[in-house]
Design a protein around this motif. Structure first.
Motif, PDB file in Angstrom:
ATOM      1  N   GLY A  84       0.795  -1.228   0.000  1.00  0.00           N
ATOM      2  CA  GLY A  84       0.000   0.000   0.000  1.00  0.00           C
ATOM      3  C   GLY A  84       0.824   1.273   0.000  1.00  0.00           C
ATOM      4  N   GLY A  85       2.127   1.136  -0.082  1.00  0.00           N
ATOM      5  CA  GLY A  85       3.010   2.295  -0.125  1.00  0.00           C
ATOM      6  C   GLY A  85       3.393   2.656  -1.548  1.00  0.00           C
ATOM      7  N   THR A  86       4.530   3.325  -1.676  1.00  0.00           N
ATOM      8  CA  THR A  86       5.002   3.796  -2.974  1.00  0.00           C
ATOM      9  C   THR A  86       6.491   3.538  -3.125  1.00  0.00           C
ATOM     10  OG1 THR A  86       3.377   5.591  -2.949  1.00  0.00           O
ATOM     11  CG2 THR A  86       5.226   5.854  -4.452  1.00  0.00           C
ATOM     12  N   TRP A  87       6.879   2.975  -4.274  1.00  0.00           N
ATOM     13  CA  TRP A  87       8.292   2.944  -4.628  1.00  0.00           C
ATOM     14  C   TRP A  87       8.546   4.256  -5.344  1.00  0.00           C
ATOM     15  CZ3 TRP A  87      12.345   0.742  -2.888  1.00  0.00           C
ATOM     16  CH2 TRP A  87      13.562   0.876  -3.573  1.00  0.00           C
ATOM     17  N   PHE A  88       9.450   5.067  -4.802  1.00  0.00           N
ATOM     18  CA  PHE A  88       9.702   6.436  -5.235  1.00  0.00           C
ATOM     19  C   PHE A  88      11.048   6.499  -5.940  1.00  0.00           C
ATOM     20  CE2 PHE A  88      11.653  10.562  -4.278  1.00  0.00           C
ATOM     21  CZ  PHE A  88      10.664  11.445  -4.668  1.00  0.00           C
ATOM     22  N   LYS A  89      11.056   7.048  -7.150  1.00  0.00           N
ATOM     23  CA  LYS A  89      12.313   7.216  -7.897  1.00  0.00           C
ATOM     24  C   LYS A  89      12.392   8.661  -8.372  1.00  0.00           C
ATOM     25  CE  LYS A  89      14.955   5.589 -11.874  1.00  0.00           C
ATOM     26  NZ  LYS A  89      14.954   4.656 -13.025  1.00  0.00           N
ATOM     27  N   LEU A  90      13.487   9.332  -8.024  1.00  0.00           N
ATOM     28  CA  LEU A  90      13.744  10.703  -8.438  1.00  0.00           C
ATOM     29  C   LEU A  90      14.981  10.689  -9.333  1.00  0.00           C
ATOM     30  CD1 LEU A  90      13.892  13.859  -6.230  1.00  0.00           C
ATOM     31  CD2 LEU A  90      15.765  13.317  -7.762  1.00  0.00           C
ATOM     32  N   THR A  91      14.861  11.290 -10.512  1.00  0.00           N
ATOM     33  CA  THR A  91      15.997  11.418 -11.421  1.00  0.00           C
ATOM     34  C   THR A  91      16.186  12.890 -11.735  1.00  0.00           C
ATOM     35  OG1 THR A  91      15.483   9.271 -12.409  1.00  0.00           O
ATOM     36  CG2 THR A  91      16.970  10.705 -13.638  1.00  0.00           C
ATOM     37  N   HIS A  92      17.371  13.402 -11.459  1.00  0.00           N
ATOM     38  CA  HIS A  92      17.706  14.806 -11.737  1.00  0.00           C
ATOM     39  C   HIS A  92      18.852  14.778 -12.748  1.00  0.00           C
ATOM     40  CE1 HIS A  92      18.319  19.078  -9.933  1.00  0.00           C
ATOM     41  NE2 HIS A  92      18.541  19.068 -11.225  1.00  0.00           N
ATOM     42  N   ALA A  93      18.550  15.226 -13.981  1.00  0.00           N
ATOM     43  CA  ALA A  93      19.533  15.148 -15.063  1.00  0.00           C
ATOM     44  C   ALA A  93      19.683  16.490 -15.755  1.00  0.00           C
ATOM     45  CB  ALA A  93      19.095  14.095 -16.078  1.00  0.00           C
ATOM     46  N   PRO A  94      20.902  16.807 -16.189  1.00  0.00           N
ATOM     47  CA  PRO A  94      21.094  18.043 -16.948  1.00  0.00           C
ATOM     48  C   PRO A  94      20.274  17.997 -18.228  1.00  0.00           C
ATOM     49  CG  PRO A  94      23.193  16.997 -16.441  1.00  0.00           C
ATOM     50  CD  PRO A  94      22.125  16.052 -16.037  1.00  0.00           C
ATOM     51  N   MET A  95      19.794  19.149 -18.652  1.00  0.00           N
ATOM     52  CA  MET A  95      19.062  19.222 -19.907  1.00  0.00           C
ATOM     53  C   MET A  95      20.076  19.455 -21.013  1.00  0.00           C
ATOM     54  SD  MET A  95      15.974  21.753 -21.058  1.00  0.00           S
ATOM     55  CE  MET A  95      14.751  20.977 -20.020  1.00  0.00           C
ATOM     56  N   ALA A  96      20.010  18.632 -22.038  1.00  0.00           N
ATOM     57  CA  ALA A  96      20.927  18.759 -23.163  1.00  0.00           C
ATOM     58  C   ALA A  96      20.162  19.248 -24.383  1.00  0.00           C
ATOM     59  CB  ALA A  96      21.567  17.409 -23.462  1.00  0.00           C
ATOM     60  N   VAL A  97      20.836  20.056 -25.176  1.00  0.00           N
ATOM     61  CA  VAL A  97      20.250  20.583 -26.409  1.00  0.00           C
ATOM     62  C   VAL A  97      21.020  19.977 -27.569  1.00  0.00           C
ATOM     63  CG1 VAL A  97      19.819  22.674 -27.735  1.00  0.00           C
ATOM     64  CG2 VAL A  97      19.667  22.727 -25.238  1.00  0.00           C
ATOM     65  N   PRO A  98      20.324  19.383 -28.563  1.00  0.00           N
ATOM     66  CA  PRO A  98      21.040  18.788 -29.697  1.00  0.00           C
ATOM     67  C   PRO A  98      21.848  19.839 -30.444  1.00  0.00           C
ATOM     68  CG  PRO A  98      18.719  18.189 -29.717  1.00  0.00           C
ATOM     69  CD  PRO A  98      18.898  19.223 -28.644  1.00  0.00           C
ATOM     70  N   VAL A  99      22.985  19.416 -30.929  1.00  0.00           N
ATOM     71  CA  VAL A  99      23.861  20.280 -31.718  1.00  0.00           C
ATOM     72  C   VAL A  99      23.572  20.017 -33.190  1.00  0.00           C
ATOM     73  CG1 VAL A  99      26.278  20.719 -32.301  1.00  0.00           C
ATOM     74  CG2 VAL A  99      25.620  20.275 -29.941  1.00  0.00           C
ATOM     75  N   ALA A 100      23.616  21.050 -34.002  1.00  0.00           N
ATOM     76  CA  ALA A 100      23.387  20.902 -35.438  1.00  0.00           C
ATOM     77  C   ALA A 100      24.398  19.922 -36.026  1.00  0.00           C
ATOM     78  CB  ALA A 100      23.506  22.256 -36.116  1.00  0.00           C
ATOM     79  N   ALA A 101      23.973  19.166 -37.020  1.00  0.00           N
ATOM     80  CA  ALA A 101      24.834  18.166 -37.643  1.00  0.00           C
ATOM     81  C   ALA A 101      26.085  18.785 -38.243  1.00  0.00           C
ATOM     82  CB  ALA A 101      24.053  17.404 -38.703  1.00  0.00           C
ATOM     83  N   ASN A 102      26.009  20.031 -38.680  1.00  0.00           N
ATOM     84  CA  ASN A 102      27.165  20.674 -39.296  1.00  0.00           C
ATOM     85  C   ASN A 102      27.999  21.472 -38.301  1.00  0.00           C
ATOM     86  OD1 ASN A 102      25.418  22.747 -38.840  1.00  0.00           O
ATOM     87  ND2 ASN A 102      25.552  23.633 -40.891  1.00  0.00           N
TER      88      ASN A 102
END
Length: 113
Positions: A84-102
């Protein structure tokens, strides 16, 4: 957005049901008391599945002399337990921005500024 080795993951079992944990994460007054984000932190909901998962865009004023902001993604995952409880998972990750292919940058991503 990618999740890599720089992500911080915390998992534990909570005695409260997912509905109660959800309220603590989704009602601003409760979130402020429980999470205590600083005055220099801005939170915005990116995705939500009631009583299951909640993802915030976390923007924090940078440290040091440049004053740059640091963007990251904080995800809370809630899984009901047989007791009746909760398995709690917290993930804190840097936000990444895709780089242009060129791009001349060696890495495949740039950290958001």
């Amino acid at each position: 957005m990618t999740q890599d080795d720089s992500a911080v993951v915390f998992e534990c079992s909570l005695d409260a049901p997912p509905e109660k944990v959800w309220r603590a994460l989704s009602i601003p007054a409760y979130l402020e008391r429980w999470l205590r984000p600083g005055d220099d932190v801005e939170l915005a909901v990116m995705a939500a599945q009631e009583n299951r998962s909640l993802t915030y865009h976390w923007r924090e004023a940078g440290q040091g002399t440049t004053g740059d902001t640091e963007d990251s993604v904080v995800t809370f995952e809630l899984t009901p337990t047989a007791e009746g409880g909760t398995w709690f998972k917290l993930t804190h990750a840097p936000m990444a921005v895709p780089v242009a292919a060129n791009s001349n940058i060696a890495n495949a991503t740039l950290m958001a500024a």
